[in-house]
Write an enzyme that holds these catalytic residues in place. Structure first.
Site, short mmCIF file in Angstrom:
data_model
loop_
_atom_site.label_atom_id
_atom_site.label_comp_id
_atom_site.label_asym_id
_atom_site.label_seq_id
_atom_site.Cartn_x
_atom_site.Cartn_y
_atom_site.Cartn_z
N LYS A 269 -2.05 -10.57 -7.72
CA LYS A 269 -3.25 -11.37 -7.44
C LYS A 269 -4.00 -11.74 -8.72
O LYS A 269 -4.53 -12.86 -8.85
CB LYS A 269 -4.18 -10.60 -6.50
N MET B 99 27.04 -12.15 24.32
CA MET B 99 28.17 -11.76 23.48
C MET B 99 28.35 -10.25 23.48
O MET B 99 29.48 -9.75 23.44
CB MET B 99 27.97 -12.28 22.05
N GLU C 91 6.43 -14.04 9.37
CA GLU C 91 7.02 -14.39 8.08
C GLU C 91 8.53 -14.58 8.14
O GLU C 91 9.09 -15.36 7.37
CB GLU C 91 6.67 -13.32 7.04
N PHE D 66 -3.37 -0.76 -1.14
CA PHE D 66 -3.32 -1.38 0.19
C PHE D 66 -2.38 -2.58 0.18
O PHE D 66 -2.47 -3.45 -0.67
CB PHE D 66 -4.73 -1.82 0.60
N GLN D 67 -1.47 -2.61 1.13
CA GLN D 67 -0.47 -3.67 1.30
C GLN D 67 0.39 -3.85 0.04
O GLN D 67 0.83 -4.96 -0.28
CB GLN D 67 -1.11 -4.98 1.72
#
Length: 586
Positions: free
Chosen positions: A165, A483, A53, A115-116
């Site tokens: 949802k 760097m 993502e 959940f999630q």
């Protein structure tokens, strides 16, 4: 005639189509399956399946920065949303317009540790321009359209829409709110004429003027950059650009002094230190440009043009603030300049250019050539020689290679240089490159990378291959976090703590494992042939270019130093003030 209710997911898709969205970068999950089902039933919007993502947001950034449009991201709830946070912060720091659609658990489960579930609006509040949690289906279409308006208006930035949802599954009538302004957010775009007149008055009497151009010019659009270019040439003033502003003014123009800041040009930084009138157009006085604040351009009158009022006097106190869109401000500046028939002080300007040309003669990008090992600067010089006449776009990862690319590659127009400036996000370049390639399928897109940074999102090679995106990845492989190693060498007594990569993959075999082409250059004599093969290969390519492991990136203003305290090369290991003649260093 009554409008037939449709699902929230279908409302979102209709709103995206009405906003002109043609591509979404995303990754599915349970909380966004209704939206993915709605996408499956239409053919107007293309979906690019990323492998992480964070990469989805970087890809949308590359798309947005190369087109001027709003980039769109779709991720699921919980880890899908939290994985996007780095990209959202990157977009906020660099003022990139993004709309990120995140799934959320059903409204009746919010707060139950379902959940999630994650508090997405709470988590993303500090790293977005604005965010929404849609709790009522009747608000959905308005908030989606509003998100696009907020993302691209004023100072651009990322906006999150958190979508439970059940809202995606509920039904309601779709209303097209595209084009409607926000009831309370209407940033000014046209400047106060009195402030513009003050700016022109200061410019008219300048003896040592300097344009200081930032990414805000590019955000204003190609027409704004064209107007600015015309205005700079009209004045005859020298012009420097920030890392984010490269391409806003043609890099090969004689008036261009190149990049300013920590790894900017010697002549650019000295001009910024010694100018008497500084015309800041669309830059935010970032610390990587200003250096030591108390010693920043001490004798100059500072004009600051910015669309974001909160950026005025935030880091540097300015004398003449001008709030407005760059295009409108520059247009007004040109109108007043022409109407008054202003002629700069020719003698003073000639003297100023004489001094600048003396600084230019130092050749601050000079490096020690080698016939045995490929110098990273040489690799980029040969790359530029091979692509300069092509329609090319460059993205970068973050590190030494990023600064060398900014120094050695020239950009003649805006929107062709994509890099992570404010946040400095390793792993940005590869997904940003395929976001650019999706937007410009016929163009040459190259990600200039380091071997450490490319590993951050190397899984995105799978996306390149799946969608047959012919991105070229040009790795300057020095086996170090370059760097980090450079700072450890110069500032921490050569104590190289955890900056060496002792288990790198074979990038040629890795490319082949993904179904792409892999090439390697280990000797100076191999370089041109490898670059030619890279450009001739139709699909995605990884080039593993073995470069000098100990090469440092110069010029360099050490952290906390002033513009006239630069390190110019390997023989100059401590910052020393430059004499009035500019001839102390190296």
């Amino acid at each position: 005639m009554a409008v037939e209710p449709i699902t929230g997911a279908e409302i979102i898709v209709k709103a995206l189509i009405d906003q002109g969205v043609d591509v979404i970068f995303g990754y599915p999950g349970g909380a966004v399956l209704p939206l993915y089902d709605a996408l499956f039933k239409q053919n107007r919007i293309k979906h690019i399946l990323v492998r992480h993502e964070q990469a989805a947001v970087h890809a949308a950034e590359g798309y947005a920065r190369s087109t001027g449009k709003v980039g769109v991201v779709l991720v699921t709830s919980g880890p899908g949303a939290t994985n996007a946070v780095t990209g959202l912060t990157d977009a906020l720091m660099d003022s990139i317009p993004i709309v990120c659609l995140t799934g959320q658990v059903p409204t009746h489960l919010i707060g139950n540790d379902a959940f999630q579930e994650a508090d997405t609006t709470g988590i993303t509040r500090p790293c977005t321009k604005h965010n929404y949690l849609v709790k009522a289906i009747e608000d959905l279409s308005r908030k989606v359209h509003e998100a696009f308006y907020v993302a691209k208006s004023g100072r651009p930035g990322p906006v999150v829409i958190d979508l439970p949802k059940d809202i995606q599954q509920a039904k309601y009538e779709y209303v097209n709110h595209a084009g409607q302004k926000h009831r309370s957010y209407n940033p000014p775009v046209r400047p106060d004429r009195a402030q513009v007149e003050k700016a022109i008055e200061a410019m008219a009497h300048a003896k040592r003027p300097l344009f200081y151009i930032g990414g805000g010019c590019i955000n204003s659009g190609p027409q704004a950059c064209a107007l600015l270019t015309e205005f700079v040439r009209m004045t005859g003033f020298p012009c420097t650009q920030t890392l984010m502003g490269l391409g806003a003014f043609p890099g090969s123009d004689p008036l261009s002094l190149g990049m300013v800041g920590m790894h900017g040009m010697y002549e650019s930084n000295l001009a910024m230190h010694d100018c008497d009138v500084m015309i800041n157009i669309g830059a935010r006085f970032d610390d990587r440009v200003t250096g030591k604040l108390t010693a920043f351009s001490p004798g100059s009158k500072k004009i600051h043009v910015d669309i974001d009022p909160s950026s005025i006097n935030k880091n540097i106190r300015v004398d003449i603030p001008v709030v407005g869109d760059v295009g409108h401000v520059v247009e007004e500046m040109m109108r007043i300049w022409k109407a008054r028939q202003i002629k700069p002080d020719a003698k003073a300007l000639s003297t100023w250019w004489d001094q600048i040309n003396k600084w230019r003669a130092r050749d601050c990008l000079k490096y020690r050539p080698s016939e045995q090992v490929i110098k990273p600067q040489y690799a980029l010089q040969r790359l530029y020689a091979a692509i300069k006449d092509k329609d090319f776009y460059i993205t970068t990862e973050v590190g030494q290679h990023q600064m060398w690319a900014a120094q050695f590659l020239k950009f003649e127009q805006p929107n062709h240089w994509m890099t992570s400036g404010g946040l400095g996000t390793m792993g940005y370049g590869l997904p940003a490159a395929y976001g650019v390639q999706v937007a410009h399928p016929e163009s040459l897109v190259i990600d200039v990378a380091g071997e450490a940074s490319i590993m951050m999102n190397i899984q995105e090679m799978s996306t390149l291959v799946q969608y047959r995106l012919p991105v070229k990845i040009f790795i300057l492989n020095n086996k170090w976090m370059g760097m980090v190693r450079q700072w450890q060498e110069l500032l921490h007594g050569g104590r190289y703590s955890e900056s060496y990569s002792d288990a790198l993959p074979d990038f040629v075999k890795l490319a082949e494992a993904f179904g792409a082409k892999g090439l390697r250059a280990e000797k100076v004599g191999e370089l041109d042939d490898v670059i030619a093969k890279m450009l001739a290969t139709p699909g995605p390519v990884i080039v593993d270019c073995a470069v000098d492991e100990r090469e440092n990136c110069f010029p360099m203003i050490p952290s906390g130093a002033a513009h006239n305290e630069m390190l110019l090369g390997p023989d100059d290991q401590s910052a020393k003030p430059i004499s009035e003649e500019g001839m102390v260093l190296v």
